[in-house]
Design an enzyme around this catalytic site. Structure first.
Site, PDB file in Angstrom:
ATOM      1  N   LYS A  78       0.861  -1.183   0.000  1.00 35.70           N
ATOM      2  CA  LYS A  78       0.000   0.000   0.000  1.00 35.70           C
ATOM      3  C   LYS A  78       0.902   1.240   0.000  1.00 35.70           C
ATOM      4  CE  LYS A  78      -3.869   1.764   2.882  1.00 35.70           C
ATOM      5  NZ  LYS A  78      -4.787   1.395   3.981  1.00 35.70           N
ATOM      6  N   SER A 153      -9.677   1.842   3.149  1.00 36.65           N
ATOM      7  CA  SER A 153      -8.789   2.615   2.312  1.00 36.65           C
ATOM      8  C   SER A 153      -7.812   1.797   1.476  1.00 36.65           C
ATOM      9  CB  SER A 153      -7.996   3.579   3.206  1.00 36.65           C
ATOM     10  OG  SER A 153      -7.159   2.853   4.090  1.00 36.65           O
ATOM     11  N   SER A 177      -9.831  -0.949   7.133  1.00 36.56           N
ATOM     12  CA  SER A 177      -9.291  -0.696   5.788  1.00 36.56           C
ATOM     13  C   SER A 177      -8.669  -1.884   5.072  1.00 36.56           C
ATOM     14  CB  SER A 177      -8.265   0.429   5.838  1.00 36.56           C
ATOM     15  OG  SER A 177      -8.920   1.663   5.803  1.00 36.56           O
TER      16      SER A 177
END
Ligand code: GLN
Length: 469
Positions: A78, A153, A177
């Site tokens: 990420k 997210s 997330s």
């Protein structure tokens, strides 16, 4: 050419060792899939320029007879994780062009385990969001339906795994997330026990809630990556050793269902039906299902939306236009701050900084932040007490399947409700996993299992049985 859609980490390891294909061939297959489809999906913010060299290095190690847990496996990270000499922006303009000076611990562990790190995936800015629409670098789309969000997210990570670009990705989970996008994209996502995985080199959102964890296609693969990532780290003083939590309670296949909580939260009919089917499936697998009462759990989301912005507002104070990334000139230093932070941060980030600063301000500290911390303790105590009688708690991961792009952007509160079932595990530090549980049309659904502190293995046992692995 290997077909990534038919592979798991486990089957790939076997194939690589048996020389059915090479790490380079697999990596080329990944790169081709990204080239072909990621223009529509936008899962990757960057594919690194040295991936073929990484693959060749893996092939050399395989040839030399090495057998590392992720040797030759293409993965992604990420965009809020530092990898030496690579850009990391946390989905924000304020960090555009920032080059990480060192490897975060989780990234270093992936490298040491032989993984090929293909690139960095899109995310909501500073991990604030449930749809990846808050990224400063464009939205990511759900590979199962391009008119819908992938969740957030860690939406880029979930979409990249679901689109078969890679076999696994790292996400971070502060309030859901990893698990929520895993559910929306039909993959497995794990948030480990707080302190299990080092946060060193992770751009902080809310430090008392953040955890790094894997997204992958199977529970077996999730367990492989978890075992690579976990462990105490001198660079993160909140990390724990394996023995921290007692192993004395044996797994007795008992699942608690907080029905009152699940039924009071405006759950979509398809999700409710899927949840009932899931319960039946666990019963048929020999699990004992028992109704549990958790009277404080309904306050998790409210507490979260005080604690998280409070911590975020202090963590994000470091982005001042001096130390990292973007700098805008004003008339004086104060105006430099205003301009840099005003232009560098997006709407949602500014909203949360204002909220966080407010709940921490001297007149309101006790009323808001202090009360939220007391509630956090009550929720954690209530859950820990429940785990004396049961092994796992079962809920849907999300109240609805993936929603339409733009559907919740105008109303942040409706977006926040997407995390109603994921937030309690962060509030209490518990390990929690989302597992694919079926489809509504083309849209995946997920169920969430949460275990007692340090009891990740219970999630893996039940998850594998549920998916028939
Ligand atoms: N969607 C939640 C939020 O917006 C959770 C985010 C996260 O886990 N990083 O805060």
């Amino acid at each position: 050419m290997p077909d990534i859609s038919t592979l798991s980490i486990k089957s790939t390891q076997d194939a690589l060792q048996k020389k059915e294909f090479s790490a380079r061939e697999l990596t080329v297959a990944s790169l081709n899939a990204i080239k072909e489809k990621d223009g529509d999906i936008n899962a990757f913010l960057e594919v690194f320029d040295d991936v073929l060299e990484q693959a060749d290095e893996a092939d050399r190690k395989i040839k030399a007879g090495m057998n590392l847990p992720l040797l030759g496996i293409p993965v992604a990270i990420k965009d809020n994780m530092l990898m030496e000499n690579k850009c990391a922006t946390a989905g924000s303009k304020i960090l555009e062009g920032f080059i990480a000076p060192y490897d975060g611990t989780a990234v270093r562990k992936l490298k040491d385990a032989g993984a090929i790190i293909l690139g960095r995936t899109n995310m909501d800015e500073f991990a604030m969001g449930s749809s990846t629409e808050n990224s400063a670098y464009g939205v990511t789309k759900n590979p199962h339906d391009l008119s819908r969000v992938p969740g957030g997210s860690s939406g880029g990570a979930a979409a990249a795994v679901a689109a078969n670009f890679i076999l696994a990705a790292l996400g971070s989970d502060t309030g859901g997330s990893i698990r929520q996008p895993a559910a929306f994209c039909g993959v497995v996502g794990l948030k480990p026990t707080y302190g299990r995985v080092s946060r060193s080199g992770l751009v902080a959102l809310a430090s008392s809630l953040d955890q790094i964890g894997p997204l992958s296609k199977t529970v077996t693969d999730t367990e492989i990556i978890y075992n690579v990532l976990k462990g105490q780290d001198p660079l993160d003083s909140t990390t724990i050793i394996d023995e921290t939590y007692s192993k004395s309670k044996k797994f007795s296949k008992t699942i608690g269902v907080p029905r009152e909580f699940v039924e009071s939260e405006g759950v979509d009919e398809n999700v409710r039906n899927n949840f009932e089917e899931t319960i039946k499936k666990f019963e048929s697998l020999g699990y004992r299902i028992t109704d549990i009462k958790l009277p404080h759990i309904k306050y998790s989301l409210a507490s979260y939306y005080i604690i998280m912005p409070a911590e975020a507002s202090s963590n994000l104070a470091r982005f001042d236009g001096v130390k990292y990334g973007l700098h805008k000139d004003g008339e004086d230093v104060i105006e430099d701050y205003f301009k840099t932070r005003g232009e560098g941060f997006g709407r949602e980030v500014r909203r949360r900084i204002i909220l966080g600063t407010y709940v921490l301000s001297s007149g309101y500290y006790d009323e808001y932040y202090g009360s939220a911390l007391k509630m956090k303790k009550l929720i954690a105590d209530e859950l820990n007490e429940a785990f004396k009688q049961i092994d796992l708690i079962l809920t849907p991961t999300t109240p609805t399947p993936a929603f339409k792009l733009g559907e919740k952007l105008a109303n942040p509160l409706s977006m926040y409700l997407a995390d109603i079932f994921t937030v309690p595990a962060n509030i209490a530090g518990l390990p929690s996993i989302s597992i694919p549980s079926g489809l509504v049309g083309v849209l995946p659904l997920g169920i969430e299992l949460t275990a007692g502190l340090g009891k990740e293995e219970n999630l893996f046992i039940a998850g594998k049985e549920f998916l028939g692995e």
